[in-house]
Design a protein around this motif. Structure first.
Motif: not given
Length: 269
Positions: A6-9, A11-12, A128-129
């Motif tokens: 659930t943590i965005p970083f 996931q990336r 990063s994205r």
């Protein structure tokens, strides 16, 4: 585990890790069959100079690393074709020269010496994205090109003399492979770093070679082991609070030992 997802970083990082892990597993089979491990190692270390140039010129360091590594790959492939020197001698010249230049350039870049450790051993949790987009584009391009040129690349990897006899332009296909390898190596520095990136090219493919019963199964097993090593390594690094790059490589090494133990069993079957 579910909380990590659930943590965005994270996931990336996981997405980039899986994309690059799959690419390295595919190219790794060709590297192992073609015995290009030393070449891959030279490329990963020469990418240090590209990173340093990017930092010095205020450019994206990883794009600069891709460009520089591709130029080095093209240069070595060309020199290999027109020079009588063996490839290991050419690599022995270009490898230390590129590393030395990279170290000097980094020393001239104020404020970035501390980042040298992350370049050497990776820091995938900081992706990063833009890194996700770049990895996705690279994955599509590499998989498409390998699919189109796969038969020729495999023929060259298995038997270069046969490839020449069949009229395959070996130099151009080899240049394509080395260019793809350079691009993937440069981007994968973010995953496991300059020092360890060759390990993720070689270990899953070598593990697959221990247990595979055909060439196609070697590709499949290499991809599976690379994915497993990436996921388990990242999860273990999060729970143990240790660097992710080295943990991924150690996980892959453990899988290699397991495959080595299974080799006698698969040989009997």
């Amino acid at each position: 585990m579910l909380e990590l997802l659930t943590i965005p970083f994270f996931q990336r990082a996981l997405l980039v890790g899986l994309l690059l892990g799959i690419l390295m597993a595919i190219l790794g089979v060709l590297v192992v069959l073609r015995r290009l491990s030393f070449f891959a190692d030279a490329l990963s270390h020469s990418a240090l100079t590209g990173l340093a140039l990017g930092l010095l010129l205020n450019l994206n360091p990883f794009i600069a690393a891709i460009v520089f590594a591709v130029l080095v790959a093209a240069g070595i492939a060309t020199a290999r074709r027109f020079s009588k020197l063996p490839v290991d001698t050419l690599l022995g010249v270009s490898f230390p020269a590129a590393v030395a230049l990279g170290v000097i350039l980094i020393q001239q870049t104020q404020g970035y010496q501390a980042d040298l450790i992350s370049f050497l051993f990776g820091d995938i949790l900081t992706v990063s994205r833009f890194d996700v987009i770049m990895s996705s584009v690279l994955a599509v391009a590499v998989i498409a090109l390998v699919a189109l040129a796969g038969k020729a690349l495999i023929t060259i990897a298995v038997d270069e003399s046969l490839a020449h006899a069949e009229g395959i332009p070996v130099f151009w296909y080899e240049l394509l492979l080395l260019t793809l390898l350079a691009a993937v190596v440069a981007v994968s520095i973010k995953l496991v770093g300059i020092v360890l990136v060759t390990a993720m090219l070689v270990i899953p493919a070598a593990s697959a070679q221990n247990t595979a019963w055909s060439l196609s199964s070697m590709f499949v097993i290499s991809i599976m082991l690379s994915v497993v090593a990436t996921v388990l390594g990242m999860v273990a690094s999060a729970f143990l609070n240790v660097p992710s790059g080295p943990t991924i490589v150690l996980t892959a090494a453990c899988l290699f030992l397991f495959s080595f133990a299974l080799k006698p069993l698969t040989a009997r079957s």
